[in-house]
Design an enzyme around this catalytic site. Structure first.
Site, PDB file in Angstrom:
ATOM      1  N   GLY A  57      77.025  36.022 -33.225  1.00  0.00           N
ATOM      2  CA  GLY A  57      78.399  36.137 -33.690  1.00  0.00           C
ATOM      3  C   GLY A  57      78.430  36.594 -35.135  1.00  0.00           C
ATOM      4  CB  CYS A  84      71.702  36.027 -33.643  1.00  0.00           C
ATOM      5  SG  CYS A  84      71.946  36.876 -35.217  1.00  0.00           S
ATOM      6  CE1 TYR A  85      77.846  31.042 -36.881  1.00  0.00           C
ATOM      7  CE2 TYR A  85      78.200  30.407 -34.589  1.00  0.00           C
ATOM      8  CZ  TYR A  85      78.473  30.237 -35.936  1.00  0.00           C
ATOM      9  OH  TYR A  85      79.360  29.261 -36.343  1.00  0.00           O
ATOM     10  CG  HIS A 175      70.674  40.151 -31.034  1.00  0.00           C
ATOM     11  ND1 HIS A 175      71.791  39.474 -30.596  1.00  0.00           N
ATOM     12  CD2 HIS A 175      70.764  40.194 -32.389  1.00  0.00           C
ATOM     13  CE1 HIS A 175      72.537  39.134 -31.637  1.00  0.00           C
ATOM     14  NE2 HIS A 175      71.942  39.561 -32.741  1.00  0.00           N
ATOM     15  CD  GLU A 177      71.468  39.728 -26.973  1.00  0.00           C
ATOM     16  OE1 GLU A 177      72.375  39.587 -27.806  1.00  0.00           O
ATOM     17  OE2 GLU A 177      70.395  39.087 -27.020  1.00  0.00           O
ATOM     18  CG  ASP A 233      86.421  49.375 -10.670  1.00  0.00           C
ATOM     19  OD1 ASP A 233      85.187  49.381 -10.477  1.00  0.00           O
ATOM     20  OD2 ASP A 233      86.927  49.550 -11.792  1.00  0.00           O
ATOM     21  CE  LYS A 374      83.383  51.555 -13.025  1.00  0.00           C
ATOM     22  NZ  LYS A 374      84.831  51.552 -12.785  1.00  0.00           N
TER      23      LYS A 374
END
Length: 518
Positions: A57, A84-85, A175, A177, A233, A374
């Site tokens: 964050g 991180c945060y 990070h 990710e 979608d 998605k």
């Protein structure tokens, strides 16, 4: 979602990467869900997570309004991963010390591994690995019971853990990710598999089985209607609902006159002829183009199209007596947006096809895709047997070509744009770039320029080609299409599309630009 016994919760502290965390965990076939960090502890525990991730964050733990969590969260025996945060917050709440780093650390960093027993198992065969940093604070003193398990040149404590009878808490200053952390996916797998004990059961095949049963339980014997646009979608939502309730479903497709070449025929062929869905095709070209006559403001175009779409849908739903449910292709990012720690979106897109329908029509919603991203929807479409032409269609704006014709929308200008759009699509596909590019399309500019054709002066329109690469459409970069492909598109458009004598290529990114021009 009761049926997924293995679940990882991601608590969002406002990071730009929060959705990526959930996506990476799902790629490991473990179901993950994002909640804002402000939810009560009771809500977190009600989900019965097998692990919790605290996201990064933009805040500092010492800010006056710094987001936080209950200290009781750490007393539940649930494995926790702070990123991180999230790492700094764990340190702050557990009695450690966080300080401003002497040097901010952004970008690539070499992580030296000091413990490869669990979280870093199988990582860094030479004792180190490349990670992605993005922080201004760092850990100066770890909380009691924690020990460092990795460091970088600028961060003496780049990762730490406490694994004992009371707590299983792991923290990373980097990070895992993001793609730039080379072995980040393995780190997350180590956390969800080995530390949390999750099993890789989150697959689209299992999702189909469960979603079908949920739709049947929700709908019962009532009739259902779906506004089918032809995009991935709504198409996947319709196919999944049809598998669940069969002829109880009726799909309505509105040809509003601002569709791409062959769009109506493709939808009718796929869903009526091949899948045998109950289909109602409404040709409302004249109505929509009359409504758009002399309108140049893009926001007015959106509102006119949205209003007329709702009007047609209301009329049709009244003809279909006994309709109780409306199918929508709501995706998980839409759900996250509405409950984000940063707050709901400041503006609602007026071009969303079915925005406003549930309230006005008093229909109950069926949203079978609301837990999917998605890319997962595309995999689901493959599982349901939809053709690639539907599954891999690039995103198309709700107002259609009306906002790619800059200025007034007329049949003549739409014909010019359709011709250019078709050529862009054909050449992108021929070059093998269709799946690599998020969106590629043409824009008709509201200007004319001087040209020369056959020794004659011309004064005709300009077409702009726009092509971007992206993961989710939130940010995007202009696509580096080979010059020979761009040259072929330009040559074909000028020679084959009557009314065009100049083609330009848009090389702006998002931000600061948007993907669409309007």
């Amino acid at each position: 979602m009761e049926l997924w016994h293995d679940r990882i919760l991601v608590l969002d502290f406002g990071s730009q990467y929060t959705q990526l965390i959930a996506r990476r965990i799902r790629e490991a076939q473990v179901y993950s869900q994002i909640l804002p960090c402000t939810v009560p502890l009771a809500t977190v525990l009600a989900y019965r997570p097998k692990g919790i991730v605290l996201s990064g964050g933009p805040s500092s733990v010492y800010d006056k309004k710094a987001p936080s969590v209950s200290k009781q969260l750490f007393e539940q025996g649930i494995p926790i991963l702070g990123i991180c945060y999230g790492m700094q917050l764990v340190t702050h709440l557990q009695g450690g010390e966080v300080e401003k780093a002497p040097h901010r650390e952004f970008g690539r960093a070499e992580l030296t591994l000091d413990d490869r027993s669990d979280l870093f198992k199988g990582i860094g065969t030479r004792g180190s690995t490349v990670v992605w940093m993005s922080h201004g604070d760092r850990i100066e003193r770890m909380p009691p019971g924690f020990r460092s398990i990795a460091h970088t040149e600028n961060s003496p404590i780049a990762a730490m853990k406490r694994h004992d009878a009371k707590q299983r808490i792991y923290c990373l200053q980097f990070h895992p990710e993001v793609a730039h952390t080379v072995e980040g996916a393995t780190i997350l797998k180590n956390f969800v598999y080995d530390i949390c004990g999750c099993k890789p059961t989150w697959t689209m095949r299992s999702y189909v089985e469960t979603a079908v049963e949920q739709i049947r339980q929700q709908v019962g014997t009532e009739r259902v209607i779906c506004a089918l646009s032809g995009g991935v979608d709504s198409s996947v939502a319709a196919a999944l609902t049809h598998r669940a309730v069969g002829d109880q479903l009726t799909c309505v497709f509105v040809d509003n006159g601002v569709l791409r070449t062959g769009e109506r025929d493709q939808v009718e062929k796929t869903f009526a002829s091949q899948m045998h869905l109950n289909m109602r095709i409404l040709d409302r070209t004249s109505q929509f183009l009359t409504g758009l006559k002399n309108v140049t403001d893009p926001e007015r175009k959106r509102k006119i199209i949205g209003r007329l779409f709702i009007k047609n849908f209301e009329v049709e739903s009244k003809k279909l007596k006994g309709i109780k449910y409306l199918v929508q292709g709501t995706l998980y990012p839409d759900v996250i947006e509405s409950v984000s720690f940063k707050g709901p979106s400041a503006t609602i897109k007026t071009h969303h096809n079915v925005g406003g329908l549930p309230t006005r029509m008093k229909l109950k919603l069926v949203e079978p895709l609301r837990e999917l991203f998605k890319d997962e929807v595309r995999v689901l479409g493959q599982e349901l047997g939809l053709p690639d032409e539907i599954i891999w269609r690039q995103p198309f704006p709700g107002p259609g070509l009306a906002i790619r014709v800059l200025g007034a929308v007329t049949k003549e200008r739409l014909a010019i744009l359709r011709g250019a759009e078709t050529i862009v699509d054909q050449e992108i596909r021929a070059a093998g770039l269709y799946r690599e590019i998020w969106q590629a399309f043409a824009v008709l500019l509201p200007i004319r320029t001087v040209g020369v054709m056959g020794d004659q002066r011309t004064y005709e329109y300009v077409i702009a080609i726009r092509a971007v690469t992206s993961l989710d459409g939130m940010t995007a970069d202009w696509a580096k299409i080979p010059n020979e492909v761009l040259g072929k598109m330009s040559s074909r458009i000028i020679n084959e599309v009557k009314g065009v004598n100049r083609v330009v290529y848009d090389i702006s990114s998002k931000p600061p630009s948007t993907i669409e021009w309007e």
